[in-house]
Design a protein around this motif. Structure first.
Motif, PDB file in Angstrom:
ATOM      1  N   ASN A  28       1.438  10.482  -8.695  1.00 20.33           N
ATOM      2  CA  ASN A  28       2.238  10.147  -7.522  1.00 20.33           C
ATOM      3  C   ASN A  28       2.182   8.644  -7.227  1.00 20.33           C
ATOM      4  O   ASN A  28       1.397   7.904  -7.816  1.00 20.33           O
ATOM      5  N   LYS A  29       3.032   8.209  -6.315  1.00 22.38           N
ATOM      6  CA  LYS A  29       3.083   6.814  -5.849  1.00 22.38           C
ATOM      7  C   LYS A  29       3.470   5.831  -6.947  1.00 22.38           C
ATOM      8  O   LYS A  29       3.054   4.665  -6.924  1.00 22.38           O
ATOM      9  N   ASP A  31       6.040   4.302  -7.364  1.00 24.28           N
ATOM     10  CA  ASP A  31       6.816   3.184  -6.816  1.00 24.28           C
ATOM     11  C   ASP A  31       5.923   2.075  -6.257  1.00 24.28           C
ATOM     12  O   ASP A  31       6.409   0.983  -5.937  1.00 24.28           O
ATOM     13  N   THR A  32       4.620   2.329  -6.154  1.00 25.48           N
ATOM     14  CA  THR A  32       3.709   1.333  -5.573  1.00 25.48           C
ATOM     15  C   THR A  32       2.829   0.654  -6.623  1.00 25.48           C
ATOM     16  O   THR A  32       2.063  -0.247  -6.286  1.00 25.48           O
ATOM     17  N   SER A  59       7.433   9.854  -7.223  1.00 28.30           N
ATOM     18  CA  SER A  59       7.265   9.170  -5.942  1.00 28.30           C
ATOM     19  C   SER A  59       7.718  10.124  -4.849  1.00 28.30           C
ATOM     20  O   SER A  59       8.768  10.767  -4.975  1.00 28.30           O
ATOM     21  N   SER A  60       6.932  10.223  -3.796  1.00 26.24           N
ATOM     22  CA  SER A  60       7.270  11.121  -2.686  1.00 26.24           C
ATOM     23  C   SER A  60       8.507  10.655  -1.927  1.00 26.24           C
ATOM     24  O   SER A  60       9.035  11.387  -1.090  1.00 26.24           O
ATOM     25  N   LYS A  62      11.324   9.434  -3.500  1.00 25.12           N
ATOM     26  CA  LYS A  62      12.518   9.535  -4.333  1.00 25.12           C
ATOM     27  C   LYS A  62      13.015  10.976  -4.306  1.00 25.12           C
ATOM     28  O   LYS A  62      12.298  11.892  -4.699  1.00 25.12           O
TER      29      LYS A  62
END
Length: 208
Positions: A28-29, A31-32, A59-60, A62
């Motif tokens: 997860n994450k 995008d970060t 990503s949570s 998207k």
């Protein structure tokens, strides 16, 4: 983002194997992450996909990723588990906004999540799905596994164990061990073998 290590993931996976529970790894994450972190995720994903585990980068935030996870959950009871701060509650909120689960910001000083879920709770979702939200954890104990059976919960060990010279091979000091040969020729990940040895050395009914 709090770091997650191979040994932590492996403890979840061998427990799932022991109880015949399907495990899917969600990174997860995405995008970060920095480029360096993305490469590390790619390396970890490669290790587990090679064994046969299903892995997804998400990503949570998207919609296509959230919709994808929702489809995976249809008709099933699922549980999200992992360290505090990896985005479990945020992902559930993205899947089912009406639940409005509490979330918190990562501790900058310790790079650890702050507990927002304090007990496991199950929620009914659309699509005949159920989700269990669990508290973030720092460690994961492996319960009631004998040394002789531990290797059976590593699928890549189980697949070749009949090629070991000894039927009761623990894959440690025995000669002509197929698992050790696999580590040497890199068909078995060194990280997985390290996790196995760590658990074996604990040698207690409750391995934590």
């Amino acid at each position: 983002n709090p770091p997650t290590f191979f040994s932590f993931i492996d403890r979840f996976l061998i427990t799932a194997e022991a109880y015949q529970i399907q495990a899917i790894l969600l990174f997860n994450k995405m995008d970060t992450y920095s480029e360096e972190e993305k490469q590390e995720v790619k390396r970890m994903q490669s290790v587990y996909q090679k064994i046969g585990y299903t892995c997804h980068q998400i990503s949570s935030f998207k919609k296509e990723d959230v919709d994808f996870v929702s489809r995976l959950m249809e008709g099933k009871s699922s549980m999200f588990s992992g360290h505090s701060g990896v985005g479990k509650s945020t992902l559930i909120n993205s899947i089912a906004p009406d639940l409005n689960l509490k979330t918190k910001i990562i501790s900058e000083q310790h790079q650890q999540g702050q507990h927002t879920t304090t007990y496991a709770e199950m929620f009914d979702l659309d699509g005949n799905a159920r989700i269990i939200d669990t508290p973030g954890i720092k460690g994961f104990g492996v319960v009631d596994m004998e040394s002789e059976e531990l290797g059976n919960y590593f699928p890549e060990f189980l697949k070749i164990k009949n090629s070991c010279k000894f039927n009761n091979c623990l894959h440690v000091d025995e000669p002509k061990c197929a698992v050790k040969e696999g580590v040497e020729n890199k068909t078995i990940a060194a990280s997985r073998y390290k996790s196995y040895l760590q658990l074996l050395e604990e040698d207690t009914p409750y391995r934590n």
